[in-house]
Design a protein around this motif. Structure first.
Motif, mmCIF file in Angstrom:
data_model
loop_
_atom_site.group_PDB
_atom_site.id
_atom_site.type_symbol
_atom_site.label_atom_id
_atom_site.label_comp_id
_atom_site.label_asym_id
_atom_site.label_seq_id
_atom_site.Cartn_x
_atom_site.Cartn_y
_atom_site.Cartn_z
ATOM 1 N N PRO A 176 9.349 97.909 34.059
ATOM 2 C CA PRO A 176 7.985 97.489 34.360
ATOM 3 C C PRO A 176 7.319 96.926 33.106
ATOM 4 O O PRO A 176 7.531 97.429 31.997
ATOM 5 C CB PRO A 176 7.305 98.779 34.821
ATOM 6 N N CYS A 177 6.494 95.889 33.289
ATOM 7 C CA CYS A 177 5.875 95.210 32.149
ATOM 8 C C CYS A 177 4.382 94.996 32.354
ATOM 9 O O CYS A 177 3.939 94.627 33.452
ATOM 10 C CB CYS A 177 6.510 93.842 31.926
ATOM 11 N N LEU A 178 3.641 95.202 31.281
ATOM 12 C CA LEU A 178 2.242 94.804 31.176
ATOM 13 C C LEU A 178 2.196 93.756 30.079
ATOM 14 O O LEU A 178 2.455 94.056 28.908
ATOM 15 C CB LEU A 178 1.362 96.004 30.825
ATOM 16 N N VAL A 179 1.876 92.511 30.444
ATOM 17 C CA VAL A 179 1.987 91.378 29.530
ATOM 18 C C VAL A 179 0.596 90.914 29.112
ATOM 19 O O VAL A 179 -0.244 90.590 29.961
ATOM 20 C CB VAL A 179 2.756 90.215 30.183
ATOM 21 N N GLU A 180 0.366 90.865 27.809
ATOM 22 C CA GLU A 180 -0.941 90.476 27.276
ATOM 23 C C GLU A 180 -1.331 89.083 27.770
ATOM 24 O O GLU A 180 -0.474 88.237 28.018
ATOM 25 C CB GLU A 180 -0.901 90.532 25.740
ATOM 26 N N LYS A 181 -2.643 88.869 27.905
ATOM 27 C CA LYS A 181 -3.123 87.531 28.247
ATOM 28 C C LYS A 181 -2.968 86.616 27.028
ATOM 29 O O LYS A 181 -2.913 87.107 25.892
ATOM 30 C CB LYS A 181 -4.571 87.586 28.756
ATOM 31 N N ALA A 182 -2.940 85.306 27.182
ATOM 32 C CA ALA A 182 -2.647 84.635 28.431
ATOM 33 C C ALA A 182 -1.223 84.978 28.852
ATOM 34 O O ALA A 182 -0.323 85.065 28.035
ATOM 35 C CB ALA A 182 -2.809 83.127 28.287
ATOM 36 N N LYS A 224 4.378 77.132 35.042
ATOM 37 C CA LYS A 224 5.806 77.159 35.380
ATOM 38 C C LYS A 224 6.446 78.454 34.890
ATOM 39 O O LYS A 224 7.185 79.111 35.635
ATOM 40 C CB LYS A 224 6.524 75.953 34.773
ATOM 41 N N GLN A 225 6.187 78.820 33.649
ATOM 42 C CA GLN A 225 6.717 80.075 33.131
ATOM 43 C C GLN A 225 6.200 81.262 33.940
ATOM 44 O O GLN A 225 6.956 82.185 34.262
ATOM 45 C CB GLN A 225 6.328 80.246 31.659
ATOM 46 N N ALA A 226 4.914 81.244 34.261
ATOM 47 C CA ALA A 226 4.320 82.339 35.033
ATOM 48 C C ALA A 226 4.983 82.466 36.396
ATOM 49 O O ALA A 226 5.305 83.571 36.847
ATOM 50 C CB ALA A 226 2.816 82.112 35.187
ATOM 51 N N ARG A 227 5.205 81.320 37.052
ATOM 52 C CA ARG A 227 5.829 81.325 38.377
ATOM 53 C C ARG A 227 7.258 81.866 38.302
ATOM 54 O O ARG A 227 7.675 82.664 39.152
ATOM 55 C CB ARG A 227 5.820 79.908 38.957
ATOM 56 N N ASP A 228 7.997 81.468 37.284
ATOM 57 C CA ASP A 228 9.379 81.929 37.120
ATOM 58 C C ASP A 228 9.435 83.454 36.932
ATOM 59 O O ASP A 228 10.255 84.134 37.557
ATOM 60 C CB ASP A 228 10.016 81.256 35.899
ATOM 61 N N ILE A 229 8.562 83.982 36.089
ATOM 62 C CA ILE A 229 8.577 85.412 35.793
ATOM 63 C C ILE A 229 8.118 86.223 36.997
ATOM 64 O O ILE A 229 8.707 87.273 37.330
ATOM 65 C CB ILE A 229 7.693 85.716 34.567
ATOM 66 N N ILE A 230 7.081 85.764 37.676
ATOM 67 C CA ILE A 230 6.582 86.474 38.860
ATOM 68 C C ILE A 230 7.625 86.462 39.972
ATOM 69 O O ILE A 230 7.863 87.485 40.633
ATOM 70 C CB ILE A 230 5.245 85.870 39.331
ATOM 71 N N THR A 231 8.279 85.324 40.166
ATOM 72 C CA THR A 231 9.332 85.226 41.176
ATOM 73 C C THR A 231 10.471 86.188 40.857
ATOM 74 O O THR A 231 10.991 86.890 41.741
ATOM 75 C CB THR A 231 9.870 83.789 41.262
ATOM 76 N N ARG A 235 13.505 91.208 41.860
ATOM 77 C CA ARG A 235 14.076 92.438 41.311
ATOM 78 C C ARG A 235 13.287 93.687 41.704
ATOM 79 O O ARG A 235 13.679 94.802 41.356
ATOM 80 C CB ARG A 235 14.131 92.334 39.780
ATOM 81 N N ASN A 236 12.151 93.458 42.382
ATOM 82 C CA ASN A 236 11.281 94.567 42.803
ATOM 83 C C ASN A 236 10.838 95.405 41.602
ATOM 84 O O ASN A 236 10.882 96.639 41.628
ATOM 85 C CB ASN A 236 11.989 95.450 43.828
ATOM 86 N N VAL A 237 10.395 94.719 40.548
ATOM 87 C CA VAL A 237 9.984 95.363 39.298
ATOM 88 C C VAL A 237 8.481 95.137 39.099
ATOM 89 O O VAL A 237 7.985 94.028 39.279
ATOM 90 C CB VAL A 237 10.761 94.805 38.098
ATOM 91 N N LEU A 285 2.343 102.418 39.303
ATOM 92 C CA LEU A 285 3.717 102.917 39.237
ATOM 93 C C LEU A 285 3.887 104.189 40.057
ATOM 94 O O LEU A 285 4.888 104.363 40.762
ATOM 95 C CB LEU A 285 4.113 103.163 37.785
ATOM 96 N N LEU A 286 2.901 105.079 39.991
ATOM 97 C CA LEU A 286 2.958 106.305 40.793
ATOM 98 C C LEU A 286 2.938 105.980 42.288
ATOM 99 O O LEU A 286 3.558 106.677 43.097
ATOM 100 C CB LEU A 286 1.781 107.214 40.447
ATOM 101 N N ASP A 287 2.222 104.911 42.655
ATOM 102 C CA ASP A 287 2.116 104.511 44.059
ATOM 103 C C ASP A 287 3.260 103.614 44.516
ATOM 104 O O ASP A 287 3.284 103.181 45.675
ATOM 105 C CB ASP A 287 0.781 103.789 44.292
ATOM 106 N N GLY A 288 4.163 103.290 43.604
ATOM 107 C CA GLY A 288 5.316 102.468 43.958
ATOM 108 C C GLY A 288 5.005 101.000 44.154
ATOM 109 O O GLY A 288 5.738 100.288 44.860
ATOM 110 N N LEU A 289 3.952 100.505 43.516
ATOM 111 C CA LEU A 289 3.562 99.105 43.651
ATOM 112 C C LEU A 289 4.303 98.234 42.642
ATOM 113 O O LEU A 289 4.805 98.721 41.625
ATOM 114 C CB LEU A 289 2.054 98.946 43.450
ATOM 115 N N THR A 290 4.349 96.937 42.905
ATOM 116 C CA THR A 290 4.978 96.002 41.977
ATOM 117 C C THR A 290 3.959 95.090 41.298
ATOM 118 O O THR A 290 4.337 94.219 40.508
ATOM 119 C CB THR A 290 6.033 95.141 42.699
ATOM 120 N N GLU A 291 2.687 95.282 41.588
ATOM 121 C CA GLU A 291 1.619 94.550 40.911
ATOM 122 C C GLU A 291 0.352 95.397 40.976
ATOM 123 O O GLU A 291 0.189 96.227 41.876
ATOM 124 C CB GLU A 291 1.377 93.182 41.554
ATOM 125 N N PRO A 292 -0.563 95.223 40.022
ATOM 126 C CA PRO A 292 -1.780 96.033 40.033
ATOM 127 C C PRO A 292 -2.770 95.530 41.081
ATOM 128 O O PRO A 292 -2.825 94.334 41.372
ATOM 129 C CB PRO A 292 -2.340 95.829 38.622
#
Length: 329
Positions: free
Chosen positions: A93-99, A105-112, A117-119, A291-298
């Motif tokens: 699991p990752c928390l990535v600093e802004k921006a 394009k990079q954002a779309r690739d990483i989110i996809t 991977r359900n991460v 993470l406790l709730d099993g989510l893949t995004e906040p």
């Protein structure tokens, strides 16, 4: 997450990593467990300063640590993509600093990739997670200022000739560093889609936007004027003006007071946000709960919103002729 105490690994040792360490040291339910740098001596010095258990001389070593529950990517945004991709591929699991990334394009690739991977993956745009958001949204929903019609927001810091502002290869300029907060300020409090967006900027000799002004018209008739600058000390105030009054936020980058005025600008009240450690704690708590709730995004910053903001910034940079090497990849 195997337990209620979230063990965080920090990637990077700059000032934002120090903010992370300070925050996590004062936060129940979280632990700053490891730090990773490109040099072992740098990681060891950071770990010693903040009493961190593990110090790794490479990002890959930290990513491989099976006890790390969440990786906080605190490198310059020009370097987010590769390390985040490696972590997601490792199931971390990752928390990535802004921006979030250099471009959409990079954002779309990483989110996809995270979806495939359900991460869990989140953008660390700290203002999105703070209590001020709910307070202001509540005031608007309760009709305290009538119908919002005009939003203004400014964020400016005098940064000199810092490389991360001046260099294209570090995704320089004010937009990704500061303007991202102003764009999020509008999006946090307006549900309507954007009808038009335009802007102007003053560029450095290296081609980076140093000061910019952006005008947004929403489909429900709200107009927003927002500015950001890496060249001056801004007032950093945000105002939401409605038909029956206005809301003034003292600092769009980390609100402390929210002032409500009625008709003819008559003072109504001042609301103080809860006492905080640094203001960054809310994003870590949101990640822990997700993470406790099993989510893949906040819940506070969905992936779709992260991608939407990245696309807005791409469009503005294209209009201004502000280019990064990553745009050609």
């Amino acid at each position: 997450m195997k337990h209620n105490r979230m063990k965080v690994g920090i990637i990077g040792t700059g000032w934002i990593a120090e903010k992370a360490a300070i925050t996590l040291k004062g936060l129940e339910g979280c632990e700053v467990y490891a730090v990773g740098s490109r040099k072992q001596e740098t990681a060891a010095a950071f770990a010693a300063k903040w009493n961190i258990k593990k110090a790794y001389g490479s990002y890959s070593e930290l990513i491989a640590d099976k006890d790390v529950d969440l990786i906080y990517v605190g490198t310059p945004h020009s370097h987010h993509y590769d390390v985040t991709r490696e972590a997601i591929l490792a199931g971390k699991p990752c928390l990535v600093e802004k921006a979030f990334m250099a471009n959409a394009k990079q954002a779309r690739d990483i989110i996809t990739l995270a979806h495939e991977r359900n991460v869990f993956l989140a953008e660390a745009i700290w203002t999105r997670y703070q209590p001020a958001v709910g307070i202001v949204r509540g005031l608007i929903a309760d009709g305290r200022i009538g119908q919002p019609r005009l939003i203004t927001a400014t964020l400016g810091y005098s940064m000199g000739n810092k490389p991360r502002i001046m260099r294209p290869d570090l995704c320089g300029g004010a937009l990704l560093d500061l303007g991202v907060y102003a764009l999020n300020f509008v999006r946090m409090f307006c549900d309507s889609d954007i009808e038009t967006i335009d802007g102007h900027c003053v560029k450095s000799t290296t081609g980076m936007d140093l000061t910019n002004a952006i005008t947004i018209i929403l489909k429900d008739g709200i107009l927003a004027n927002i500015q950001s600058s890496a060249q001056c000390v801004g007032d950093n105030i945000g105002v939401i003006a409605g038909t029956e009054g206005n809301i003034i936020i003292d600092n769009i980058n980390n609100p402390q007071t929210i002032t409500v005025n009625g008709p003819d600008r008559t003072y109504v009240e001042t609301i103080h946000v809860p006492q905080q450690i640094t203001g960054y704690e809310y994003q870590y708590l949101a990640c822990r709960q997700a993470l406790l709730d099993g989510l893949t995004e906040p819940r506070e910053m969905p992936h779709a919103e992260t991608l939407y903001i990245m696309q807005l910034m791409d469009d503005l940079r294209r209009k201004w002729g502000v280019h990064y090497p990553m745009d050609e990849e």
